[in-house]
Design a protein around this motif. Structure first.
Motif, PDB file in Angstrom:
ATOM      1  N   LEU A 231      36.548  59.574  46.210  1.00 34.87           N
ATOM      2  CA  LEU A 231      36.146  59.623  47.617  1.00 34.87           C
ATOM      3  C   LEU A 231      34.944  60.533  47.806  1.00 34.87           C
ATOM      4  CD1 LEU A 231      39.426  59.839  49.746  1.00 34.87           C
ATOM      5  CD2 LEU A 231      37.631  58.121  49.959  1.00 34.87           C
ATOM      6  N   ARG A 232      35.036  61.741  47.246  1.00 30.92           N
ATOM      7  CA  ARG A 232      33.955  62.719  47.392  1.00 30.92           C
ATOM      8  C   ARG A 232      32.662  62.212  46.758  1.00 30.92           C
ATOM      9  NH1 ARG A 232      38.226  67.088  45.174  1.00 30.92           N
ATOM     10  NH2 ARG A 232      39.295  67.587  47.152  1.00 30.92           N
ATOM     11  N   ALA A 233      32.811  61.420  45.707  1.00 32.59           N
ATOM     12  CA  ALA A 233      31.635  60.887  45.015  1.00 32.59           C
ATOM     13  C   ALA A 233      31.006  59.707  45.741  1.00 32.59           C
ATOM     14  CB  ALA A 233      32.027  60.470  43.594  1.00 32.59           C
ATOM     15  N   GLY A 234      31.612  59.276  46.848  1.00 35.63           N
ATOM     16  CA  GLY A 234      31.027  58.198  47.634  1.00 35.63           C
ATOM     17  C   GLY A 234      31.329  56.815  47.109  1.00 35.63           C
ATOM     18  N   VAL A 235      32.493  56.659  46.440  1.00 31.81           N
ATOM     19  CA  VAL A 235      32.824  55.371  45.838  1.00 31.81           C
ATOM     20  C   VAL A 235      33.492  54.429  46.837  1.00 31.81           C
ATOM     21  CG1 VAL A 235      34.169  54.244  44.012  1.00 31.81           C
ATOM     22  CG2 VAL A 235      32.980  56.400  43.545  1.00 31.81           C
ATOM     23  N   GLY A 236      34.239  54.954  47.793  1.00 33.17           N
ATOM     24  CA  GLY A 236      34.957  54.061  48.699  1.00 33.17           C
ATOM     25  C   GLY A 236      35.575  54.777  49.879  1.00 33.17           C
ATOM     26  N   ILE A 237      36.540  54.085  50.499  1.00 32.32           N
ATOM     27  CA  ILE A 237      37.247  54.549  51.695  1.00 32.32           C
ATOM     28  C   ILE A 237      38.736  54.635  51.369  1.00 32.32           C
ATOM     29  CG2 ILE A 237      37.893  53.910  54.073  1.00 32.32           C
ATOM     30  CD1 ILE A 237      35.230  52.447  54.292  1.00 32.32           C
ATOM     31  N   ALA A 238      39.425  55.595  51.969  1.00 33.03           N
ATOM     32  CA  ALA A 238      40.868  55.719  51.735  1.00 33.03           C
ATOM     33  C   ALA A 238      41.576  56.133  53.010  1.00 33.03           C
ATOM     34  CB  ALA A 238      41.155  56.717  50.620  1.00 33.03           C
ATOM     35  N   ARG A 239      42.860  55.858  53.038  1.00 33.18           N
ATOM     36  CA  ARG A 239      43.742  56.358  54.110  1.00 33.18           C
ATOM     37  C   ARG A 239      44.728  57.316  53.473  1.00 33.18           C
ATOM     38  NH1 ARG A 239      46.576  52.186  57.816  1.00 33.18           N
ATOM     39  NH2 ARG A 239      46.104  53.652  59.463  1.00 33.18           N
ATOM     40  N   LEU A 240      44.656  58.583  53.876  1.00 29.76           N
ATOM     41  CA  LEU A 240      45.466  59.615  53.245  1.00 29.76           C
ATOM     42  C   LEU A 240      46.022  60.557  54.303  1.00 29.76           C
ATOM     43  CD1 LEU A 240      43.156  60.458  50.209  1.00 29.76           C
ATOM     44  CD2 LEU A 240      45.340  59.238  50.124  1.00 29.76           C
ATOM     45  N   PRO A 241      47.128  61.228  53.995  1.00 27.55           N
ATOM     46  CA  PRO A 241      47.686  62.190  54.950  1.00 27.55           C
ATOM     47  C   PRO A 241      46.769  63.402  55.118  1.00 27.55           C
ATOM     48  CG  PRO A 241      48.882  62.257  52.881  1.00 27.55           C
ATOM     49  CD  PRO A 241      47.972  61.083  52.795  1.00 27.55           C
ATOM     50  N   GLU A 242      46.808  63.958  56.290  1.00 23.81           N
ATOM     51  CA  GLU A 242      45.896  65.040  56.660  1.00 23.81           C
ATOM     52  C   GLU A 242      45.951  66.228  55.709  1.00 23.81           C
ATOM     53  OE1 GLU A 242      44.966  66.935  60.957  1.00 23.81           O
ATOM     54  OE2 GLU A 242      46.953  67.395  60.152  1.00 23.81           O
ATOM     55  N   PHE A 243      47.162  66.556  55.179  1.00 19.23           N
ATOM     56  CA  PHE A 243      47.263  67.753  54.346  1.00 19.23           C
ATOM     57  C   PHE A 243      46.425  67.638  53.076  1.00 19.23           C
ATOM     58  CE2 PHE A 243      50.925  65.186  52.919  1.00 19.23           C
ATOM     59  CZ  PHE A 243      50.754  65.190  51.543  1.00 19.23           C
ATOM     60  N   LEU A 244      46.192  66.414  52.584  1.00 12.40           N
ATOM     61  CA  LEU A 244      45.349  66.233  51.400  1.00 12.40           C
ATOM     62  C   LEU A 244      43.864  66.380  51.718  1.00 12.40           C
ATOM     63  CD1 LEU A 244      46.839  63.218  49.390  1.00 12.40           C
ATOM     64  CD2 LEU A 244      46.719  65.606  48.683  1.00 12.40           C
ATOM     65  N   LEU A 245      43.506  66.233  52.978  1.00 12.43           N
ATOM     66  CA  LEU A 245      42.100  66.114  53.361  1.00 12.43           C
ATOM     67  C   LEU A 245      41.542  67.342  54.067  1.00 12.43           C
ATOM     68  CD1 LEU A 245      42.442  62.532  54.881  1.00 12.43           C
ATOM     69  CD2 LEU A 245      41.508  63.100  52.616  1.00 12.43           C
ATOM     70  N   SER A 246      42.402  68.288  54.449  1.00 15.81           N
ATOM     71  CA  SER A 246      41.976  69.337  55.370  1.00 15.81           C
ATOM     72  C   SER A 246      40.765  70.116  54.861  1.00 15.81           C
ATOM     73  CB  SER A 246      43.135  70.291  55.667  1.00 15.81           C
ATOM     74  OG  SER A 246      43.607  70.888  54.469  1.00 15.81           O
ATOM     75  N   GLY A 247      40.768  70.483  53.588  1.00 15.45           N
ATOM     76  CA  GLY A 247      39.637  71.241  53.046  1.00 15.45           C
ATOM     77  C   GLY A 247      38.347  70.449  53.064  1.00 15.45           C
ATOM     78  N   ASP A 248      38.419  69.172  52.691  1.00 13.82           N
ATOM     79  CA  ASP A 248      37.219  68.323  52.665  1.00 13.82           C
ATOM     80  C   ASP A 248      36.713  68.018  54.074  1.00 13.82           C
ATOM     81  OD1 ASP A 248      36.777  67.728  49.798  1.00 13.82           O
ATOM     82  OD2 ASP A 248      38.797  66.903  49.926  1.00 13.82           O
ATOM     83  N   LEU A 249      37.617  67.888  55.023  1.00 15.58           N
ATOM     84  CA  LEU A 249      37.191  67.647  56.407  1.00 15.58           C
ATOM     85  C   LEU A 249      36.508  68.883  56.984  1.00 15.58           C
ATOM     86  CD1 LEU A 249      40.331  65.735  57.756  1.00 15.58           C
ATOM     87  CD2 LEU A 249      38.106  64.753  57.155  1.00 15.58           C
ATOM     88  N   GLU A 250      37.019  70.062  56.639  1.00 18.20           N
ATOM     89  CA  GLU A 250      36.424  71.300  57.141  1.00 18.20           C
ATOM     90  C   GLU A 250      35.009  71.509  56.596  1.00 18.20           C
ATOM     91  OE1 GLU A 250      39.205  74.309  56.060  1.00 18.20           O
ATOM     92  OE2 GLU A 250      40.743  73.611  57.464  1.00 18.20           O
ATOM     93  N   THR A 251      34.790  71.128  55.335  1.00 14.21           N
ATOM     94  CA  THR A 251      33.464  71.324  54.726  1.00 14.21           C
ATOM     95  C   THR A 251      32.516  70.165  54.993  1.00 14.21           C
ATOM     96  OG1 THR A 251      34.198  70.316  52.639  1.00 14.21           O
ATOM     97  CG2 THR A 251      34.468  72.716  52.875  1.00 14.21           C
TER      98      THR A 251
END
Length: 311
Positions: A231-251
């Motif tokens: 995901l971070r590398a820009g390969v695609g789209i995902a649906r994931l729970p918020e707890f997995l994403l919080s750090g990446d969303l903040e940055t």
């Protein structure tokens, strides 16, 4: 006759030297203590105390009985004290089951705080995505993340709602375009979480009702963590729970998309068998889960200390 109570009264009479003093120590009337000792003598078929108007002293049988019961009563008091202590202080081994990704991302710091607070407690945590049978497999409690829980005999405490977000990296959206409506996802590379009940159907809530979109993609996994680097590398789209994403969303490494449509959500529960309801270690576990993951609490930070009230 309550033999243990009578034994305690007899002991106190000899130790204090009078029925009156023994009664004060025991919080009983003098008559009640005298009755208990008399009943004990009748039960044993022996006189235990010589009584006179001026003094009392044990008979030979009474002295022998006194010496025998002191250790018994002391051991009984120690056993009672130990059980009361266990009932108030969490101790022993707490065996818990937690979802795999959630356990890796969110649990470590909480467990460190749990054993810091309760140093006599040992935690055995198993991170797994299978639905363990708590009773059959000997678990004390579990954290479960699900839209809802099936009917069961387990006691479940709802902790908080967890949004499931549709996300991508800015680089992916720049290169492939940002989906404007759920149907647009059919033309994108969507990562598939294989443990979802319907992994290839992403459901969104709209004003017209639920809308299901068929998706496909180049990465499929039963573990959300494995999707993060692609995901971070820009390969695609995902649906994931918020707890997995919080750090990446903040940055800003990942951004939510289709935000005007309501994604699915799941709920975080703490569950345990009814037989463990009064266990101090279960109460300690449920309390800290509720504190650590309270609604609105950041997934990436420990709870802030509660402000002390000023008298």
């Amino acid at each position: 006759m309550d033999q243990i109570a009578a034994m305690r009264s007899f002991r106190k009479v000899l130790e204090q030297g009078s029925f009156s003093a023994a009664a004060r120590q025991l919080g009983l009337s003098k008559a009640a203590v005298s009755k208990q000792v008399s009943e004990l003598e009748s039960f044993l078929g022996a006189t235990l105390i010589h009584r006179t108007t001026r003094r009392l002293h044990p008979t030979d049988a009474g002295q022998a009985y006194f010496e025998s019961i002191v250790a018994v009563l002391d051991d009984l008091e120690a056993a009672d004290s130990a059980v009361r202590h266990l009932q108030s202080e969490p101790s022993g081994t707490l065996r818990i089951s937690v979802p795999s990704a959630f356990g890796q991302v969110c649990i470590s710091a909480m467990l460190a705080e749990l054993v810091r607070r309760h140093p006599k407690l040992t935690v055995a945590a198993e991170a797994t995505d299978r639905l363990v049978d708590l009773v059959e497999e000997g678990f004390d409690a579990a954290i479960r993340i699900s839209p809802s829980l099936p009917d069961s005999t387990l006691i479940a405490k709802r902790i908080r709602r967890i949004p499931v977000l549709t996300v991508a990296a800015p680089a992916y959206l720049k290169a492939k375009g940002t989906p404007q409506k759920p149907e647009d996802l059919a033309r994108h590379n969507c990562f598939i979480y294989t443990l979802s009940p319907r992994p290839f159907d992403w459901v969104f809530k709209t004003a017209a009702g639920a809308r299901s979109v068929k998706v496909k993609g180049t990465i499929q996994s039963n573990h959300g963590n494995l999707m993060l680097e692609p995901l971070r590398a820009g390969v695609g789209i995902a649906r994931l729970p918020e707890f997995l994403l919080s750090g990446d969303l903040e940055t800003g490494r990942l951004v939510p998309i289709l935000t005007k449509y309501s994604d699915d959500a799941v709920t975080l529960f703490a569950v345990y068998p009814p037989s463990r309801h009064s266990s101090p270690k279960i109460r300690a576990f449920v309390d800290i889960v509720g504190e650590w993951f309270a609604e609105g609490q950041s997934w990436s930070e420990a709870p802030r200390p509660k402000r002390q009230k000023i008298a």
